[in-house]
Design an enzyme around this catalytic site. Structure first.
Site, mmCIF file in Angstrom:
data_model
loop_
_atom_site.group_PDB
_atom_site.id
_atom_site.type_symbol
_atom_site.label_atom_id
_atom_site.label_comp_id
_atom_site.label_asym_id
_atom_site.label_seq_id
_atom_site.Cartn_x
_atom_site.Cartn_y
_atom_site.Cartn_z
ATOM 1 N N GLU A 31 0.906 -1.230 -0.039
ATOM 2 C CA GLU A 31 -0.149 0.094 -0.153
ATOM 3 C C GLU A 31 0.966 1.316 -0.003
ATOM 4 O O GLU A 31 0.335 2.320 0.053
ATOM 5 C CB GLU A 31 -0.954 -0.062 1.237
ATOM 6 C CG GLU A 31 -2.016 -1.086 1.128
ATOM 7 C CD GLU A 31 -3.030 -0.965 2.288
ATOM 8 O OE1 GLU A 31 -2.640 -0.600 3.369
ATOM 9 O OE2 GLU A 31 -4.110 -1.446 2.087
ATOM 10 N N GLU A 88 -10.436 -4.628 8.969
ATOM 11 C CA GLU A 88 -9.431 -3.686 8.898
ATOM 12 C C GLU A 88 -8.466 -3.874 7.810
ATOM 13 O O GLU A 88 -7.843 -3.075 7.239
ATOM 14 C CB GLU A 88 -8.846 -3.558 10.400
ATOM 15 C CG GLU A 88 -7.591 -2.611 10.283
ATOM 16 C CD GLU A 88 -7.966 -0.938 10.298
ATOM 17 O OE1 GLU A 88 -7.065 -0.258 9.924
ATOM 18 O OE2 GLU A 88 -9.172 -0.900 10.428
ATOM 19 N N VAL A 92 -3.210 -10.958 0.888
ATOM 20 C CA VAL A 92 -2.976 -12.288 0.393
ATOM 21 C C VAL A 92 -1.410 -11.950 -0.299
ATOM 22 O O VAL A 92 -1.236 -11.016 -1.078
ATOM 23 C CB VAL A 92 -3.899 -12.945 -0.607
ATOM 24 C CG1 VAL A 92 -3.253 -14.076 -1.212
ATOM 25 C CG2 VAL A 92 -4.996 -13.098 0.162
ATOM 26 N N GLY A 98 -4.776 -15.401 -6.930
ATOM 27 C CA GLY A 98 -5.203 -16.173 -7.822
ATOM 28 C C GLY A 98 -5.622 -17.741 -7.351
ATOM 29 O O GLY A 98 -6.417 -18.242 -8.057
ATOM 30 N N GLY A 100 -7.638 -18.199 -4.878
ATOM 31 C CA GLY A 100 -9.000 -18.165 -4.569
ATOM 32 C C GLY A 100 -8.934 -17.952 -2.582
ATOM 33 O O GLY A 100 -9.966 -17.873 -1.885
ATOM 34 N N GLY A 102 -8.232 -15.026 -1.084
ATOM 35 C CA GLY A 102 -8.925 -13.867 -0.719
ATOM 36 C C GLY A 102 -10.507 -14.078 -0.658
ATOM 37 O O GLY A 102 -11.174 -13.518 0.284
ATOM 38 N N ASN A 129 -6.398 1.267 -5.574
ATOM 39 C CA ASN A 129 -6.018 -0.220 -5.583
ATOM 40 C C ASN A 129 -7.371 -0.747 -6.570
ATOM 41 O O ASN A 129 -8.109 -1.505 -6.111
ATOM 42 C CB ASN A 129 -6.228 -0.673 -4.291
ATOM 43 C CG ASN A 129 -5.801 -2.114 -4.203
ATOM 44 O OD1 ASN A 129 -5.574 -2.761 -5.160
ATOM 45 N ND2 ASN A 129 -5.522 -2.523 -3.100
ATOM 46 N N TYR A 136 -13.690 -6.872 -5.026
ATOM 47 C CA TYR A 136 -14.736 -6.646 -4.000
ATOM 48 C C TYR A 136 -16.015 -6.582 -4.993
ATOM 49 O O TYR A 136 -17.239 -6.879 -4.351
ATOM 50 C CB TYR A 136 -14.483 -5.275 -3.344
ATOM 51 C CG TYR A 136 -13.478 -5.539 -2.275
ATOM 52 C CD1 TYR A 136 -13.252 -6.616 -1.570
ATOM 53 C CD2 TYR A 136 -12.598 -4.436 -2.261
ATOM 54 C CE1 TYR A 136 -11.914 -6.755 -0.718
ATOM 55 C CE2 TYR A 136 -11.402 -4.527 -1.130
ATOM 56 C CZ TYR A 136 -11.371 -5.713 -0.508
ATOM 57 O OH TYR A 136 -10.140 -5.639 0.307
#
Length: 166
Positions: A31, A88, A92, A98, A100, A102, A129, A136
């Site tokens: 991040e 919060e 991964v 990739g 799965g 997450g 991001n 999401y």
């Protein structure tokens, strides 16, 4: 099916604190916020596994190797009159993306929210991001674009706390 990876999710324990600290550091690096991580293992041990835990952690593993984590806590909605679940951190490690994991971590959190009678499950994502935002959206999440996060920390937090003391 040959070559299938084994995914597992488990609640973190106090012995996982060094791993949790490392995963937080890796997330912060991704991040572009590595400079902001000041939490120590002692801080995490006290806050996650002390007398009054502030949050909980799920550890995601791929083929028995720690590959990611989700750190979450409860909020409260006055409008719903129910607790909420707030994610919060979700991370991964790049080598395991990739597979799965997450999606499995998010589904595990959704199950926890329902088991605990939470009225909502929320989180924030950095606006740059795009891979996370797209992920999401594929899960069915809706952006709350009319809301902005506000924060007080450091000197500003101390200054407000000192103002108008009774």
């Amino acid at each position: 099916m040959a070559g299938a990876r084994v995914l597992s999710i488990r609640p973190a324990g106090a012995d996982d604190v060094p791993l949790i600290r490392q995963l937080i550091a890796e997330l912060a690096e991704y991040e572009k916020l590595a400079h902001a991580v000041v939490a120590t293992e002692a801080d995490l041990r006290a806050q996650l596994f002390g007398a009054h835990p502030a949050a909980e952690v799920l550890i995601g593993e791929v083929d028995g190797t720690p590959a990611g984590f989700a750190l979450f806590f409860h909020t409260f909605s006055t409008f719903l009159g129910k607790r909420g679940l707030y994610l919060e951190d979700l991370f991964v490690r790049p080598a395991f993306r990739g597979a799965g994991l997450g999606r499995h971590l998010m589904a595990a959190l959704a199950r926890i929210a329902l088991q605990r009678d939470c009225g909502r499950f929320e989180w924030s994502v950095l606006d740059w991001n795009r891979p996370a935002i797209d992920f999401y959206r594929r899960l069915g999440a809706t952006g709350m674009d009319a809301w902005t996060v506000q924060r007080l920390e450091g000197a500003a937090l101390r200054a407000l706390a000192a103002r108008d003391e009774l």
